[in-house]
Design an enzyme around this catalytic site. Structure first.
Site, PDB file in Angstrom:
ATOM      1  CG  ASP A 481     -70.146 -54.014 -48.147  1.00 46.88           C
ATOM      2  OD1 ASP A 481     -69.396 -54.309 -47.195  1.00 46.88           O
ATOM      3  OD2 ASP A 481     -69.724 -53.497 -49.196  1.00 46.88           O
ATOM      4  NE  ARG A 485     -66.706 -54.802 -52.545  1.00 45.14           N
ATOM      5  CZ  ARG A 485     -67.855 -54.894 -53.198  1.00 45.14           C
ATOM      6  NH1 ARG A 485     -68.001 -55.729 -54.207  1.00 45.14           N
ATOM      7  NH2 ARG A 485     -68.879 -54.131 -52.849  1.00 45.14           N
ATOM      8  CD  GLU A 487     -67.488 -51.665 -50.354  1.00 40.64           C
ATOM      9  OE1 GLU A 487     -67.048 -52.026 -51.438  1.00 40.64           O
ATOM     10  OE2 GLU A 487     -68.406 -50.834 -50.244  1.00 40.64           O
ATOM     11  CD1 TRP A 546     -76.223 -46.764 -47.901  1.00 35.03           C
ATOM     12  CD2 TRP A 546     -77.935 -46.565 -49.330  1.00 35.03           C
ATOM     13  NE1 TRP A 546     -76.074 -47.711 -48.891  1.00 35.03           N
ATOM     14  CE2 TRP A 546     -77.093 -47.612 -49.773  1.00 35.03           C
ATOM     15  CE3 TRP A 546     -79.082 -46.282 -50.070  1.00 35.03           C
ATOM     16  CZ2 TRP A 546     -77.363 -48.353 -50.929  1.00 35.03           C
ATOM     17  CZ3 TRP A 546     -79.354 -47.013 -51.214  1.00 35.03           C
ATOM     18  CH2 TRP A 546     -78.507 -48.035 -51.630  1.00 35.03           C
ATOM     19  CD  GLU A 753     -71.551 -55.777 -54.874  1.00 30.61           C
ATOM     20  OE1 GLU A 753     -70.583 -56.476 -55.227  1.00 30.61           O
ATOM     21  OE2 GLU A 753     -71.439 -54.626 -54.417  1.00 30.61           O
TER      22      GLU A 753
HETATM   23  C1  BGC Z   1     -71.495 -51.677 -51.226  1.00 27.80           C
HETATM   24  C2  BGC Z   1     -72.982 -51.688 -51.071  1.00 27.80           C
HETATM   25  C3  BGC Z   1     -73.393 -50.321 -50.639  1.00 27.80           C
HETATM   26  C4  BGC Z   1     -73.073 -49.449 -51.810  1.00 27.80           C
HETATM   27  C5  BGC Z   1     -73.550 -48.051 -51.709  1.00 27.80           C
HETATM   28  C6  BGC Z   1     -71.153 -50.738 -52.336  1.00 27.80           C
HETATM   29  O1  BGC Z   1     -69.809 -50.633 -52.540  1.00 27.80           O
HETATM   30  O2  BGC Z   1     -70.987 -52.932 -51.447  1.00 27.80           O
HETATM   31  O3  BGC Z   1     -73.436 -52.746 -50.360  1.00 27.80           O
HETATM   32  O4  BGC Z   1     -74.673 -50.181 -50.198  1.00 27.80           O
HETATM   33  O5  BGC Z   1     -71.694 -49.485 -52.093  1.00 27.80           O
HETATM   34  O6  BGC Z   1     -73.445 -47.478 -52.926  1.00 27.80           O
END
Ligand code: BGC
Length: 919
Positions: A481, A485, A487, A546, A753
């Site tokens: 994503d 950060r 993630e 998703w 984002e």
């Molecule tokens: C991510 C997104 C992801 C989403 C889902 C976020 O924290 O950065 O790209 O699809 O969460 O809720």
């Protein structure tokens, strides 16, 4: 005059050029054809595969497989159909393409592949370095290695000797963690962050390198540096070391197979004979960064003759049954270097290097100074208003590299981490930092560029560039994503909405083939596809839009590359998912088992009013439609019929629940209309009304979009397909929030984002979730290729066998050009609109046909370059009441000219108001 025969070129196996290590069931051969002139077509092909021991020339005199002449235009997804191939063997292959009425064609140049090792053929053990307490004081304390429990990177070495001349040598190697391998002081290959990320408990990818040229007679040393990487480092948003996810400390597994000139082999494996120590790299972590103490580098450690007294024996662990698989994806590599465009001196004595581009990778610094200088490099995507780095959005990630110099001329560069940044703040640099002292090294999965787009409009070209940069920065072994950060996860929703754009931008066939294994590895026992893959310890799954990536991604791969490998390989997983949805939702509305249901994630202003069941049901219907197509393609007509029936039932349930007699869709959000229209869920006689309601909703929002991650991908395509190309252009050109241009006007060089990641009114969005490099909202790229340039697949054209080339001029745009290097070769498109006339130029490679559709206010007057009249006239879907001139074409260059849709592009813009007024 005889035309030279068609020449096959660009031969690939499993979408890779001469791969070393491919699983037999993944062998899919493909080639492009080159040939001058028009309408060139392959009428048949012949493929030969010959075994060729490493170091020997192939002999096609007695091939292991000869397809014989196959009467078919297929040139992608050709499977191997001969006797089983020896594991770890080397094969050469060649192809020739026949053309009706042409003489015997010549064979292509040979290409190669080597098959995956026999799983039972691995001999070594996992080796690592026992952890010892070693003091190290970080120079500036940017992160605390003790609190973060990081350890020095293990250095592992194994001296061995080679007798007799060597014909060939292959190194098969992997790590739990990351490895950087060396032979006799030289780096092996140019991959970084190898072996990449999978769920290591389920499959471990390995790479194979040809190391023949690195061996020397007599004494040799095979060596590796290990990093924690995704296996043992910090991964994801719970800021835990991955010990919680996979394992505690990195380990290496390697097998060097040397084939001597006399045919005998010598094998060196990871075992108790290796020696372990540490060196300059005191800590290395993907999220945190690296700390180097350069005085501690044991120079010469990776060569013969080094005194390894004081090195310990490695710790060995037996292999378990986890499959080792030849990595089917492209490696991560450094693909570009970017010079600093400016060095900004800060009042606190630090210097900020601005690279002018938000990117992923790291900074390489040249320094020449005293020993013991502490130099720190911090990274950020944007600056605070006071000119300092904005790092709040990193959450618990640090992405800081720190060095203690050994003195003299040195190069500082991390090796086992990756950062997302445009700016690097450098402190402690001895003397003044000059732009020439620093360079940004761009690293990501090395995926060849496939698309291009150009227009006379600066911001539009910038948007295109930002979309591609977003992809580059986030395709790092898996489609993540964000790259900065804590993630950096493989979210499925982001991937499914962007996958078509991704395919047009870059040649992602092998990348997504690899990731689909990660997706099915992460499938839950219920059958639900996960929210993220690899899924760490999370058991999240089934979220609408998703989880559906588990069907949309393989289907898209089949569409774009004309190959059934992924849809066959994952068919079982896909049917299990469909069964899961059906079990949970017996009345055909998807209202249950929605998991975390992110819905139309990050719809602007925190205003996501689209009902969850509506979005979920639309995706379910879409899945059923795609499954019917997939089942047909792989020869399961009964399944196909079942999925068609399911699709019909979900369609009726959707219409009953959410669509009024006037074509209104419940909630009235743009996304609700977009999904209903795109997924064919609005009854035919209500589609026009629904499209009008969509336009009215856009108008009511001040000609602005209100879609989040999910709606945005289909918004402009739906508008164009419904006759509102002018509205699509209006949204594209919108510069007020929320819009793509707002980001660009505020300096974006990637896709943000959030629409309002930064706004003039509110400054930065919440640092809890504010990445400036997220590709999802860049899914508008698909519209640029398929609609603006008009490069699109015909309904039966999978693999770019047959195209519909339908440009969509509009707005103030007077010209656009670009192309797509398809699996069958390059397609180009260029149009221009001036003084009332419209010109469209197209080139197609051999073995591709297209139905060209030239929009015009007088389609009968359109001519091709030879004065040919249209084959037919049809209604042009992109604008109300307009026509298109239809020409059926084959390979070669073609040009078409005729009266434009409107006398001048500005008038086309004016039409918007009129259309809107009618709505
Ligand atoms: C991510 C997104 C992801 C989403 C889902 C976020 O924290 O950065 O790209 O699809 O969460 O809720």
């Amino acid at each position: 005059m005889t035309v030279p025969p068609l020449t096959p070129a660009g031969l690939r196996c499993a979408y890779l050029v001469n791969p070393l290590g491919v699983a037999p069931e993944r062998i899919a051969l493909s080639w492009e054809l080159q040939g001058e002139g028009r309408d060139r077509r392959q009428s048949g092909y012949q493929v030969q595969v010959a075994a060729a021991a490493a170091g020997t020339a192939p002999s096609f005199a007695s091939p292991v497989w000869d397809s014989g002449r196959v009467d078919s235009a297929d040139c992608t997804g050709i499977g191997y159909d001969g006797p089983p191939l020896a594991a770890g063997g080397r094969c050469a292959w060649r192809v020739r393409a026949f053309e009706a009425d042409q003489a015997e064609p010549a064979w292509s140049e040979p290409a190669w592949f080597e098959t995956e090792l026999d799983p039972a053929g691995w001999q070594g053990a996992w080796i690592g370095r026992a952890r010892v307490r070693e003091s190290f004081t970080p120079p500036t304390g940017a992160f605390d290695p003790m609190r973060h429990a990081l350890h020095p990177a293990p250095y592992l070495r194994r001296p061995f000797s080679v007798d007799g001349p060597v014909a060939a040598a292959r190194l098969h190697i992997t790590a739990l963690g990351l490895y950087e391998a060396r032979l006799n002081g030289q780096r092996i290959g140019d991959a970084v962050l190898a072996p990449g990320w999978t769920d290591y408990a389920r499959r471990i990818p390995y790479q194979t390198y040809d190391v023949t040229a690195l061996l020397q007679p007599g004494d040799n040393v095979l060596a590796a540096v290990l990093g924690d990487g995704w296996y043992a480092g910090f991964v994801g948003f719970d800021a835990k070391r991955a010990g919680a996810h996979y394992g505690q400390a990195p380990e290496l597994l390697a097998q060097l197979v040397i084939t001597r000139a006399d045919g005998s082999t010598q094998v060196v494996v990871t075992d108790g004979q290796w020696q372990a120590s540490s060196g300059a790299i005191r800590r290395a972590d993907l999220l945190m960064g690296e700390q180097h103490d350069l005085a501690r580098e044991p120079h010469g450690w990776d060569r013969a003759g080094f005194d390894a007294a004081g090195w310990a024996r490695v710790r060995c662990r037996d292999r378990d049954a986890t499959p080792l698989v030849a990595d089917p994806g492209p490696p991560v590599r450094v693909t570009q270097e970017i010079a600093a465009r400016e060095i900004i001196s800060r009042p606190d004595g630090t210097a900020i290097a601005d690279f002018g581009q938000n990117l992923t990778g790291w900074v390489r610094i040249a320094v020449n100074g005293p020993a013991g200088a502490g130099i720190r490099v911090r990274h950020a995507e944007v600056l605070n208003p006071d000119g300092s780095l904005y790092t709040e959005n990193l959450r618990t990630a640090r992405q800081v590299d720190e060095y203690v110099t050994a003195g003299g001329a040195e190069v500082l560069e991390p090796r086992l981490t990756i950062h997302g940044f445009r700016y690097a703040e450098i402190s402690g640099y001895p003397g003044g930092l000059r732009a020439a002292d620093v360079v940004a090294r761009v690293a990501h999965s090395d995926i060849e560029s496939a698309g291009s787009f150009e227009s006379p409009v600066g911001w539009l070209n910038q948007l295109y560039a930002n979309i591609d940069w977003g992809q580059r920065g986030n395709f790092i072994s898996v489609p993540t994503d964000c790259p900065q950060r804590d993630e950096r996860l493989g979210w499925l929703g982001d991937a499914q909405i962007f996958v078509r754009t991704a395919c047009y931008n870059r040649d992602v066939a092998a990348f997504f083939a690899k990731w689909m294994d990660d997706v099915t590895d992460a499938q839950l026992p219920s059958g639900a596809f996960p929210d993220i893959a690899p899924r760490l310890h999370l058991d999240w799954g089934g979220a609408p839009a998703w989880a559906d990536a588990g069907i949309i991604v393989p289907w898209t791969l089949h569409q774009m590359y004309g190959d059934t490998t992924s849809v066959r390989r994952h068919y079982g997983a896909m049917t299990a998912y469909m069964d899961f949805l059906a079990r949970a939702n017996p009345d055909y509305l998807r209202a249950h088992e929605l998991g975390h249901s992110y819905n139309d994630w990050l719809a602007p202003g925190g205003d996501d009013k689209t009902p969850h069941e509506l979005l979920a049901t639309a995706y379910w219907a879409h899945d059923a439609a795609l499954m019917a197509e997939i089942a047909d393609v792989i020869g399961r007509p009964e399944d196909a019929a079942g999925y068609r029936e399911l699709r019909a039932r979900i369609g009726s349930a959707f219409a009953d629940a959410f669509v009024t007699a006037g074509g209104e869709v419940t909630s009235g959000t743009q996304t609700a209309y977009v999904l209903g229209l795109h997924m064919g869920l609005i009854p035919g006689d209500l589609r026009a009304a629904a499209a009008r309601h969509l336009v009215a909703a856009i108008e009511a929002a001040g000609w602005r979009l209100s879609t989040g991650f999910v709606g945005v991908g289909y918004l402009l395509p739906v508008l164009s397909a419904a006759g509102y190309t002018d509205v699509a252009y209006r949204l594209l050109a919108q510069d007020a929030l929320p819009s793509w241009r707002y980001m660009i006007d505020n300096g974006a060089t990637t896709i943000w984002e959030r629409w309002d990641g930064w706004s003039g009114e509110n400054g930065f969005q919440s640092p809890q979730m504010n990445s400036f490099n997220h590709y999802s909202l860049g899914s508008v790229g698909e519209w640029l290729y398929r609609f603006v340039l008009g490069i699109d697949l015909a309904p039966d054209g999978a693999g770019f066998r047959r195209l519909v080339m339908r440009p969509h001029p509009g707005g103030q745009l007077r010209q656009a050009s670009g192309g797509y290097r398809s699996v069958r070769g390059p397609v180009t498109s260029q149009w221009q609109h001036d003084g009332g006339s419209f010109t469209y130029r197209v080139t197609l490679p051999p073995n591709v046909t297209a139905s060209v559709r030239v929009p015009s206010r007088d389609a009968a007057a359109v001519r091709d370059g030879q004065g040919r009249e249209p084959d037919s006239i049809a209604a042009y879907p992109g604008a109300p009441g307009a026509q298109e001139a239809v020409f059926e074409i084959g390979s070669g260059s073609h040009e078409f000219t005729g009266p434009a849709l409107a006398a001048d592009p500005a008038a086309a813009g004016a039409q918007t108001t009129e259309v809107a007024g009618n709505a």
